[in-house]
Motif scaffolding. Structure first.
Motif, short mmCIF file in Angstrom:
data_model
loop_
_atom_site.label_atom_id
_atom_site.label_comp_id
_atom_site.label_asym_id
_atom_site.label_seq_id
_atom_site.Cartn_x
_atom_site.Cartn_y
_atom_site.Cartn_z
N LEU A 121 16.35 2.34 8.41
CA LEU A 121 16.49 3.06 7.13
C LEU A 121 17.01 4.48 7.35
N ILE A 122 16.80 5.00 8.54
CA ILE A 122 17.15 6.40 8.84
C ILE A 122 18.66 6.60 8.87
N ASN A 123 19.13 7.64 8.17
CA ASN A 123 20.54 7.99 8.17
C ASN A 123 20.70 9.51 8.20
N LEU A 124 20.78 10.06 9.42
CA LEU A 124 20.88 11.51 9.58
C LEU A 124 22.25 12.05 9.15
N ALA A 125 23.21 11.16 8.94
CA ALA A 125 24.55 11.59 8.54
C ALA A 125 24.74 11.60 7.02
N SER A 126 23.72 11.18 6.29
CA SER A 126 23.86 11.04 4.83
C SER A 126 24.23 12.35 4.14
N PRO A 127 25.22 12.30 3.24
CA PRO A 127 25.57 13.50 2.47
C PRO A 127 24.62 13.74 1.31
N LYS A 128 23.73 12.77 1.06
CA LYS A 128 22.77 12.88 -0.03
C LYS A 128 21.51 13.58 0.47
N ALA A 129 21.19 14.71 -0.14
CA ALA A 129 20.09 15.56 0.34
C ALA A 129 18.77 14.81 0.43
N GLU A 130 18.47 14.00 -0.57
CA GLU A 130 17.18 13.30 -0.59
C GLU A 130 17.05 12.33 0.58
N LEU A 131 18.10 11.52 0.82
CA LEU A 131 18.05 10.56 1.93
C LEU A 131 18.06 11.28 3.27
N TRP A 132 18.84 12.36 3.38
CA TRP A 132 18.90 13.12 4.64
C TRP A 132 17.52 13.68 4.97
N GLU A 133 16.86 14.30 3.99
CA GLU A 133 15.53 14.88 4.22
C GLU A 133 14.51 13.80 4.55
N LYS A 134 14.62 12.66 3.86
CA LYS A 134 13.71 11.54 4.12
C LYS A 134 13.94 10.99 5.54
N SER A 135 15.19 10.99 5.97
CA SER A 135 15.54 10.50 7.30
C SER A 135 15.03 11.44 8.39
N VAL A 136 15.16 12.74 8.17
CA VAL A 136 14.64 13.72 9.14
C VAL A 136 13.13 13.55 9.27
N GLU A 137 12.45 13.44 8.13
CA GLU A 137 11.00 13.26 8.16
C GLU A 137 10.63 11.92 8.80
N GLY A 138 11.41 10.89 8.51
CA GLY A 138 11.15 9.57 9.09
C GLY A 138 11.28 9.57 10.60
N LEU A 139 12.32 10.24 11.12
CA LEU A 139 12.51 10.29 12.56
C LEU A 139 11.45 11.18 13.22
N LYS A 140 11.02 12.21 12.51
CA LYS A 140 9.95 13.07 13.00
C LYS A 140 8.66 12.25 13.19
N ILE A 141 8.34 11.43 12.20
CA ILE A 141 7.15 10.57 12.28
C ILE A 141 7.26 9.64 13.48
N GLU A 142 8.44 9.09 13.70
CA GLU A 142 8.62 8.16 14.83
C GLU A 142 8.51 8.89 16.17
N MET A 143 9.02 10.10 16.24
CA MET A 143 8.87 10.89 17.48
C MET A 143 7.40 11.14 17.78
N LEU A 144 6.63 11.47 16.76
CA LEU A 144 5.20 11.72 16.95
C LEU A 144 4.45 10.44 17.33
N ARG A 145 4.87 9.32 16.79
CA ARG A 145 4.24 8.04 17.13
C ARG A 145 4.56 7.67 18.58
N CYS A 146 5.79 7.94 19.01
CA CYS A 146 6.16 7.69 20.41
C CYS A 146 5.31 8.56 21.34
N GLU A 147 5.17 9.83 20.97
CA GLU A 147 4.36 10.74 21.78
C GLU A 147 2.92 10.22 21.87
N ARG A 148 2.39 9.75 20.77
CA ARG A 148 1.01 9.23 20.72
C ARG A 148 0.85 8.02 21.64
N LEU A 149 1.86 7.16 21.67
CA LEU A 149 1.79 5.93 22.47
C LEU A 149 2.21 6.14 23.92
#
Length: 284
Positions: free
Chosen positions: A71-99
């Motif tokens: 679902l993540i699209n860091l290249a999106s020109p749409k602000a809402e999807l871009w912000e959601k993607s940044v937050e989504g990848l941040k969550i995944e980075m933190l989950r990787c760190e946890r595991l």
């Protein structure tokens, strides 16, 4: 022995992916760290972490690799999807760190109605934002080479080069190469001379020091088709020789490789086991 594994299901727990890999004698594993088709994710418990780490140690499975949500699209020109993607990848980075997973691979994104250059800038901006928000996160982001469907970014080595050079903390970003994707994108690898030329190009533009993981997939579609359809090793348009070149090239010796070939079984034999056997038969 080369580091070869596959993407495995986390149904029933993260440790299940490790056990599934070990059952077919794999020494590395790729997995999702959440449902890849949803933004939401339930919290990772201490038990989840201990079971996962214990399974890795027990079965001698190394280099766990997490694949981020599609679902993540860091290249999106749409602000809402871009912000959601940044937050989504941040969550995944933190989950990787946890595991305790050191690397997180993701598709760079699609620029959609924006230009390629604008899309690349959005990706750089997003990665810089993530690094700023998570200054101490040890997880390395891996940009995946893409087949080039639609407006996806990453089907030219130059795209990844531009991102790597544009990110402020370049040491926190590297690359995952997918054999099916680069072939579909137009990079020939079947003949030895073409294989050598393609990876000379890769080394010149990106560098083997930035290659941290490889997805081993044959392609159902032709060279330059820009269509992403994985096939079993040796049964697609790439053919078995490309994988022979790779598995016997010292430059790839210590880089973990992960099958993303179709799942299932035939005559009681798992396709993963069949593909693994094919790969190991190619090693000199």
């Amino acid at each position: 022995m080369p580091l070869i594994g596959a993407h495995m299901s986390i149904a029933g727990g993260y440790y299940k992916a490790v056990e599934a890999a070990a059952e077919v004698d794999m020494n590395v594993v790729q997995l999702f760290c959440k449902n890849n088709n949803q933004w939401r994710a339930k919290a990772i418990t201490d038990k989840d972490v201990s079971l996962f780490q214990d399974a890795l140690a027990k079965h001698n499975v190394d280099a766990p690799l997490c694949h981020a949500s599609y679902l993540i699209n860091l290249a999106s020109p749409k602000a809402e999807l871009w912000e959601k993607s940044v937050e989504g990848l941040k969550i995944e980075m933190l989950r990787c760190e946890r595991l305790g997973i050191p690397n997180l691979v993701f598709h760079p994104g699609a620029h959609m109605e924006a230009t390629l250059e604008e899309g690349i800038e959005r990706i750089i901006q997003a990665i810089d934002e993530l690094h700023q928000q998570l200054p101490d996160c040890p997880v390395t982001l891996l940009l995946e080479t893409t087949a080039g469907q639609g407006s996806s970014i990453g089907h030219k080595f130059e795209h990844l080069q531009a991102i790597l050079e544009g990110v402020k903390q370049g040491e926190r970003v590297a690359v995952c190469l997918d054999t099916c994707h680069i072939f579909a994108a137009g990079y020939p690898i079947s003949e030895e001379k073409d294989f050598k030329a393609t990876f000379e190009d890769f080394n010149k533009l990106i560098g083997f020091d930035k290659l941290r993981a490889i997805h081993l997939n044959d392609s159902k579609k032709d060279l330059g088709s820009r269509v992403d359809r994985h096939d079993h090793i040796g049964e697609g348009k790439i053919g078995v020789e490309a994988f022979r070149h790779m598995l016997n090239d010292r430059r790839f010796k210590k880089i973990p490789m992960y099958l993303e070939t179709p799942k299932g079984e035939e005559n009681g034999v798992l396709y993963d086991a069949k593909n693994l056997a094919t790969l190991r038969s190619l090693i000199k």
